[in-house]
Design an enzyme around this catalytic site. Structure first.
Site, PDB file in Angstrom:
ATOM      1  N   HIS A 268      -1.082  14.239  -3.054  1.00  0.00           N
ATOM      2  CA  HIS A 268      -1.915  13.991  -1.881  1.00  0.00           C
ATOM      3  C   HIS A 268      -3.073  14.996  -1.786  1.00  0.00           C
ATOM      4  CE1 HIS A 268      -3.735  12.745   1.677  1.00  0.00           C
ATOM      5  NE2 HIS A 268      -3.595  13.957   2.162  1.00  0.00           N
TER       6      HIS A 268
ATOM      7  N   TYR B 118      -8.201  15.816  -1.808  1.00  0.00           N
ATOM      8  CA  TYR B 118      -9.199  16.655  -1.121  1.00  0.00           C
ATOM      9  C   TYR B 118      -9.845  17.640  -2.092  1.00  0.00           C
ATOM     10  CZ  TYR B 118      -6.973  14.363   2.687  1.00  0.00           C
ATOM     11  OH  TYR B 118      -6.462  13.376   3.489  1.00  0.00           O
TER      12      TYR B 118
ATOM     13  N   HIS C 210      -8.101   0.804  -1.862  1.00  0.00           N
ATOM     14  CA  HIS C 210      -8.351   2.028  -1.066  1.00  0.00           C
ATOM     15  C   HIS C 210      -8.974   3.126  -1.922  1.00  0.00           C
ATOM     16  CE1 HIS C 210      -7.546   5.591   1.364  1.00  0.00           C
ATOM     17  NE2 HIS C 210      -6.686   6.037   0.472  1.00  0.00           N
ATOM     18  N   PHE C 211      -8.389   3.373  -3.078  1.00  0.00           N
ATOM     19  CA  PHE C 211      -8.881   4.592  -3.733  1.00  0.00           C
ATOM     20  C   PHE C 211     -10.177   4.400  -4.530  1.00  0.00           C
ATOM     21  CE2 PHE C 211      -5.204   3.793  -6.785  1.00  0.00           C
ATOM     22  CZ  PHE C 211      -5.931   3.623  -7.939  1.00  0.00           C
ATOM     23  N   HIS C 212     -10.587   3.144  -4.700  1.00  0.00           N
ATOM     24  CA  HIS C 212     -11.907   3.002  -5.329  1.00  0.00           C
ATOM     25  C   HIS C 212     -13.054   3.208  -4.350  1.00  0.00           C
ATOM     26  CE1 HIS C 212      -9.633   1.656  -8.791  1.00  0.00           C
ATOM     27  NE2 HIS C 212     -10.733   1.823  -9.504  1.00  0.00           N
TER      28      HIS C 212
ATOM     29  N   ARG D 257       0.050  -4.015  -7.478  1.00  0.00           N
ATOM     30  CA  ARG D 257      -0.840  -3.160  -8.249  1.00  0.00           C
ATOM     31  C   ARG D 257      -0.235  -2.973  -9.633  1.00  0.00           C
ATOM     32  NH1 ARG D 257      -0.077   3.154  -6.236  1.00  0.00           N
ATOM     33  NH2 ARG D 257      -1.624   3.487  -7.849  1.00  0.00           N
ATOM     34  N   ARG D 258      -1.029  -2.461 -10.580  1.00  0.00           N
ATOM     35  CA  ARG D 258      -0.527  -2.119 -11.912  1.00  0.00           C
ATOM     36  C   ARG D 258       0.244  -3.267 -12.559  1.00  0.00           C
ATOM     37  NH1 ARG D 258       1.691   3.970 -10.654  1.00  0.00           N
ATOM     38  NH2 ARG D 258      -0.315   4.944 -10.973  1.00  0.00           N
TER      39      ARG D 258
HETATM   40 FE1  HAS Z   1      -5.708   8.000   0.321  1.00  0.00          FE
HETATM   41  C1  HAS Z   1      -3.114   6.505  -1.427  1.00  0.00           C
HETATM   42  C2  HAS Z   1      -3.831   7.962   3.161  1.00  0.00           C
HETATM   43  C3  HAS Z   1      -8.163   9.778   1.972  1.00  0.00           C
HETATM   44  C4  HAS Z   1      -7.238   8.721  -2.682  1.00  0.00           C
HETATM   45  N1  HAS Z   1      -5.290   7.664  -1.673  1.00  0.00           N
HETATM   46  C5  HAS Z   1      -4.181   7.001  -2.168  1.00  0.00           C
HETATM   47  C6  HAS Z   1      -4.274   6.933  -3.586  1.00  0.00           C
HETATM   48  C7  HAS Z   1      -5.432   7.608  -3.952  1.00  0.00           C
HETATM   49  C8  HAS Z   1      -6.040   8.048  -2.733  1.00  0.00           C
HETATM   50  C9  HAS Z   1      -5.934   7.860  -5.358  1.00  0.00           C
HETATM   51  O1  HAS Z   1      -0.910   7.559   3.948  1.00  0.00           O
HETATM   52  C10 HAS Z   1      -3.299   6.225  -4.516  1.00  0.00           C
HETATM   53  C11 HAS Z   1      -2.283   7.089  -5.101  1.00  0.00           C
HETATM   54  C12 HAS Z   1      -1.385   6.301  -5.993  1.00  0.00           C
HETATM   55  O2  HAS Z   1      -1.783   6.050  -7.145  1.00  0.00           O
HETATM   56  O3  HAS Z   1      -0.321   5.857  -5.560  1.00  0.00           O
HETATM   57  N2  HAS Z   1      -5.981   8.676   2.221  1.00  0.00           N
HETATM   58  C13 HAS Z   1      -5.106   8.540   3.237  1.00  0.00           C
HETATM   59  C14 HAS Z   1      -5.661   9.118   4.458  1.00  0.00           C
HETATM   60  C15 HAS Z   1      -6.888   9.636   4.116  1.00  0.00           C
HETATM   61  C16 HAS Z   1      -7.071   9.363   2.712  1.00  0.00           C
HETATM   62  C17 HAS Z   1      -5.030   9.177   5.812  1.00  0.00           C
HETATM   63  N3  HAS Z   1      -7.386   9.016  -0.242  1.00  0.00           N
HETATM   64  C18 HAS Z   1      -8.246   9.687   0.595  1.00  0.00           C
HETATM   65  C19 HAS Z   1      -9.287  10.321  -0.179  1.00  0.00           C
HETATM   66  C20 HAS Z   1      -9.021  10.024  -1.499  1.00  0.00           C
HETATM   67  C21 HAS Z   1      -7.830   9.209  -1.510  1.00  0.00           C
HETATM   68  C22 HAS Z   1     -10.389  11.174   0.397  1.00  0.00           C
HETATM   69  C23 HAS Z   1      -9.729  10.419  -2.735  1.00  0.00           C
HETATM   70  C24 HAS Z   1     -10.753  11.199  -2.808  1.00  0.00           C
HETATM   71  N4  HAS Z   1      -3.860   7.334   0.778  1.00  0.00           N
HETATM   72  C25 HAS Z   1      -3.276   7.452   2.004  1.00  0.00           C
HETATM   73  C26 HAS Z   1      -1.888   6.947   1.934  1.00  0.00           C
HETATM   74  C27 HAS Z   1      -1.676   6.550   0.614  1.00  0.00           C
HETATM   75  C28 HAS Z   1      -2.938   6.803  -0.077  1.00  0.00           C
HETATM   76  C29 HAS Z   1      -0.891   6.892   2.997  1.00  0.00           C
HETATM   77  C30 HAS Z   1      -0.383   6.002   0.003  1.00  0.00           C
HETATM   78  C31 HAS Z   1      -0.378   4.542  -0.035  1.00  0.00           C
HETATM   79  C32 HAS Z   1       0.836   3.981  -0.719  1.00  0.00           C
HETATM   80  O4  HAS Z   1       1.589   3.275  -0.056  1.00  0.00           O
HETATM   81  O5  HAS Z   1       1.044   4.193  -1.923  1.00  0.00           O
HETATM   82  C33 HAS Z   1      -7.829  10.387   5.046  1.00  0.00           C
HETATM   83  O6  HAS Z   1      -8.142  11.644   4.501  1.00  0.00           O
HETATM   84  C34 HAS Z   1      -9.073   9.607   5.332  1.00  0.00           C
HETATM   85  C35 HAS Z   1      -9.939  10.244   6.395  1.00  0.00           C
HETATM   86  C36 HAS Z   1     -11.342   9.728   6.313  1.00  0.00           C
HETATM   87  C37 HAS Z   1     -12.089   9.296   7.336  1.00  0.00           C
HETATM   88  C38 HAS Z   1     -13.476   8.788   7.067  1.00  0.00           C
HETATM   89  C39 HAS Z   1     -14.566   9.723   7.561  1.00  0.00           C
HETATM   90  C40 HAS Z   1     -15.892   9.205   7.162  1.00  0.00           C
HETATM   91  C41 HAS Z   1     -16.910   9.955   6.695  1.00  0.00           C
HETATM   92  C42 HAS Z   1     -18.185   9.291   6.311  1.00  0.00           C
HETATM   93  C43 HAS Z   1     -19.149   9.299   7.445  1.00  0.00           C
HETATM   94  C44 HAS Z   1     -20.330   8.456   7.159  1.00  0.00           C
HETATM   95  C45 HAS Z   1     -21.586   8.853   7.311  1.00  0.00           C
HETATM   96  C46 HAS Z   1     -22.659   7.892   6.946  1.00  0.00           C
HETATM   97  C47 HAS Z   1     -21.962  10.211   7.757  1.00  0.00           C
HETATM   98  C48 HAS Z   1     -11.590   9.283   8.726  1.00  0.00           C
HETATM   99  C49 HAS Z   1     -16.809  11.430   6.599  1.00  0.00           C
HETATM  100  C50 HAS Z   1     -23.588   7.627   8.084  1.00  0.00           C
HETATM  101  C51 HAS Z   1     -24.576   6.648   7.601  1.00  0.00           C
HETATM  102  C52 HAS Z   1     -25.876   6.622   7.909  1.00  0.00           C
HETATM  103  C53 HAS Z   1     -26.744   5.619   7.282  1.00  0.00           C
HETATM  104  C54 HAS Z   1     -26.479   7.566   8.844  1.00  0.00           C
HETATM  105 CU    CU Z   2      -2.176  10.818   0.289  1.00  0.00          CU
END
Ligand code: HAS
Ligand code: CU
Length: 560
Positions: free
Chosen positions: A231, A235, A382-384, A445-446
């Site tokens: 996990h 980050y 999700h992860f792409h 998946r996979r």
């Molecule tokens: Fe995730 C599974 C929960 C973030 C990557 N995640 C994965 C896997 C990967 C991955 C690779 O709770 C698969 C692993 C595997 O092979 O089995 N993930 C989360 C949560 C967050 C999260 C709660 N994940 C990430 C990030 C990753 C990533 C970052 C890679 C870099 N994830 C999970 C969970 C699983 C999971 C479960 C397991 C699922 C399962 O069942 O197997 C949080 O950190 C997300 C918080 C993010 C936000 C978004 C904030 C938005 C921002 C952009 C702002 C936009 C702006 C644009 C400023 C709340 C900061 C403005 C635009 C203008 C034009 C002005």
């Molecule tokens: Cu995670």
């Protein structure tokens, strides 16, 4: 610009050449790994479009071997090389202090050696175990040793980052660490703690097991150690992108970072909240109490907070820039952002993808929703748009100024660079739609779904529409890869020289004030690190002690 200052800049550029070389080596090696991994991506997407082109890849024995290469090279290798390059280079330039270049070359050498070892293992089909390498699937010792060396090398770089900051603090008592260095050191400290799970898993269990020194490994214990790292590693991938969003994007958009304190606070929160929540990948695993899984669900919501903070701080920083350029109205200012600048556009598109990636993460973190989609195509969806877009597209955007800065060569075709950013964004967003949708329809998946046994071929007939979307996305992404790497190689081999450092690092302006109380407290990274260690002990020891003392060792399986 005065003549004297050109001379000074040129001297500075030459003085930094050794650091630039080693940084460029990290970056380019990582990007080459990405090239190989990403070229396999369209085959993966076409598989999910029910088209099996694997039969035309004679050097791969199966979809699964391709997927292992794709995952290891893109998610593990590319990110680690890239991060190690930037996380030492930016602080060095910000502090104007030399890191030990021989030490960095040594780290680079160890990392490359690790990459070669695990690369050979995957290439020879001895280790088709996916990038999560869950036992009892058993790869060869070279695979695990190679990956362990990649991690060791990253820790060597982490050591140098922390050492550089410590040296600066000794020479500048009473001052707060400049923000980019602060963020880089926080990221590395987070990684040092986070990596311990995988280090124990690989060194204590998987290497001895694959070498035949021990007979069995307990899959449950191994998975828990894996997700201890698995996990927070997300980050480790994400935070260098955040550094760019916080520290560089304000200047690139003509604005300013609206809150230095909130930015630092987000990084401290990542140090504290990232590692104790790995169990949210194990909601369906036996051997972990249900109540504990619910607590993990809630704790995972904590690690969402720093990203929400980031969304607001970064948006307001860009809004300042856009209004400076004459932007008006509630949202009208968005049009005044420098969309024609490929570096900027790539990164804002990456941010937009992360709004959806983050929302999907919150769904996945929710215990009851997770079981609906766990192990389905929803997860790669999700992860792409997290690591595959929020991170990777930001890194692309960074390279559009960083590679010219490091090599003194002009960016090849800014227009093609812009195209590569948009095609990557559109391709990945479509991919995400197709995969999330397929996941909701129960497509696993996979799975080599384009190569199902005769009687089973219509199992996922209800998913035809998202399958077609996924397939189209793969074709767009293929174009994006061609565009991006044409720009990269075009720049690296360009004969059009620019004066080194004429592309400056877009560091934020420093106000030069004495640090306030909050900044001083946040700057105590050592204290936050030990607090993070304590939180991890609370979160993991009760479960891990039980698992260590009740191990059920299984022999290795080779199912491919
Ligand atoms: Fe995730 C599974 C929960 C973030 C990557 N995640 C994965 C896997 C990967 C991955 C690779 O709770 C698969 C692993 C595997 O092979 O089995 N993930 C989360 C949560 C967050 C999260 C709660 N994940 C990430 C990030 C990753 C990533 C970052 C890679 C870099 N994830 C999970 C969970 C699983 C999971 C479960 C397991 C699922 C399962 O069942 O197997 C949080 O950190 C997300 C918080 C993010 C936000 C978004 C904030 C938005 C921002 C952009 C702002 C936009 C702006 C644009 C400023 C709340 C900061 C403005 C635009 C203008 C034009 C002005
Ligand atoms: Cu995670």
């Amino acid at each position: 610009m005065a003549v004297g200052s050109i001379g000074k800049a040129a001297r500075a550029a030459v003085a930094w050449r050794p650091e630039k070389r080693v940084t460029a080596a990290f970056l380019v090696t990582g990007l080459l790994a990405l090239l190989v991994g990403a070229l396999l991506g369209p085959f993966q997407a076409l598989n999910y479009g029910d088209v099996n082109l694997y039969r035309y890849l004679p050097f791969l024995k199966s979809y699964y071997q391709g997927l292992t290469l794709h995952g290891v090279l893109n998610a593990l290798v590319f990110t680690t090389f890239f991060n190690c390059g930037v996380l030492i280079y930016f602080p060095a330039r910000e502090l104007e202090m030399r890191p030990s270049v021989p030490w960095l070359w040594l780290s680079y050498g160890v990392m490359v050696f690790g990459l070669v070892l695990s690369g050979i293992a995957i290439w020879t089909n001895s280790s088709t175990v996916m990038y999560t390498f869950y036992p009892p699937l058993q790869g060869s010792w070279g695979f695990y040793t190679g990956l362990a060396l990649v991690v060791v090398a990253s820790l060597m770089v982490a050591f140098e980052v922390v050492r550089l900051r410590a040296r600066w603090r000794r020479e500048n008592p009473g001052k707060a660490t400049p923000i980019v260095t602060f963020m880089s050191a926080a990221t590395m400290l987070m990684w040092v703690l986070a990596s311990m799970g995988i280090v124990v898993e690989v060194v204590v269990f998987l290497i001895p097991w694959s070498a035949g020194w021990i007979q069995g490994v307990d899959p449950q214990l191994a998975r828990t150690l894996f997700w201890f790292t698995g996990h927070p590693i997300v980050y480790f991938w994400l935070l260098p992108a955040y550094i760019s969003w916080y520290a560089f994007i304000p200047k690139q958009s003509g604005g300013e970072l609206t809150s230095d304190t909130l930015a630092r606070m987000a990084f401290v929160m990542f140090m504290l909240f990232s590692t104790p929540v790995g169990f949210h990948h194990q909601f369906t695993d036996p051997g972990i109490p249900g109540g504990w899984k619910l607590v993990q669900n809630i704790l995972t919501f904590f690690v969402v907070i720093p990203s929400l903070l980031t969304a607001f701080t970064v948006t307001s920083s860009m809004e300042v820039g856009a209004r400076n350029r004459g932007g008006r109205g509630l949202l009208g200012w968005v049009g005044k952002l420098p969309w024609g600048d490929a570096s900027f556009a790539a990164q804002v598109l990456a941010m937009i993808s992360f709004i959806f990636g983050g929302a999907g993460g919150i769904v996945l973190a929710s215990f009851n929703l997770n079981v609906q989609v766990h192990n389905t195509a929803f997860i790669p969806g999700h992860f792409h748009i997290t690591v595959g877009t929020a991170v990777t597209l930001t890194f692309f955007g960074m390279t559009f100024w960083l590679i010219p800065h490091l090599t003194g060569r002009k960016l090849f075709s800014p227009r093609l660079a812009l195209w590569s950013a948009w095609t990557w964004f559109v391709g990945m967003m479509l991919f995400a739609v197709g995969m999330h949708w397929q996941g909701l329809l129960g497509v696993p998946r996979r799975a080599w779904i384009s190569n199902m046994l005769p009687g089973l071929q219509n199992t996922y007939a209800s998913a035809h529409v998202p399958q077609v979307i996924t397939m189209i996305s793969g074709i767009i992404l293929f174009l994006a890869v061609i565009f991006y790497f044409t720009v990269l190689f075009g720049t690296l081999f360009s004969s059009r020289r620019i004066e080194e450092d004429s592309v400056a690092i877009p560091f934020p302006e420093y106000r030069g004030n004495e640090p306030d109380r909050a900044t001083r407290v946040l700057d105590r990274l050592g204290m936050w690190f030990w607090l993070a260690v304590a939180l991890v002990c609370v979160a993991y020891l009760p479960t891990l002690v039980g698992m260590f003392t009740h191990q059920v060792g299984l022999p290795g399986l080779r199912l491919w």
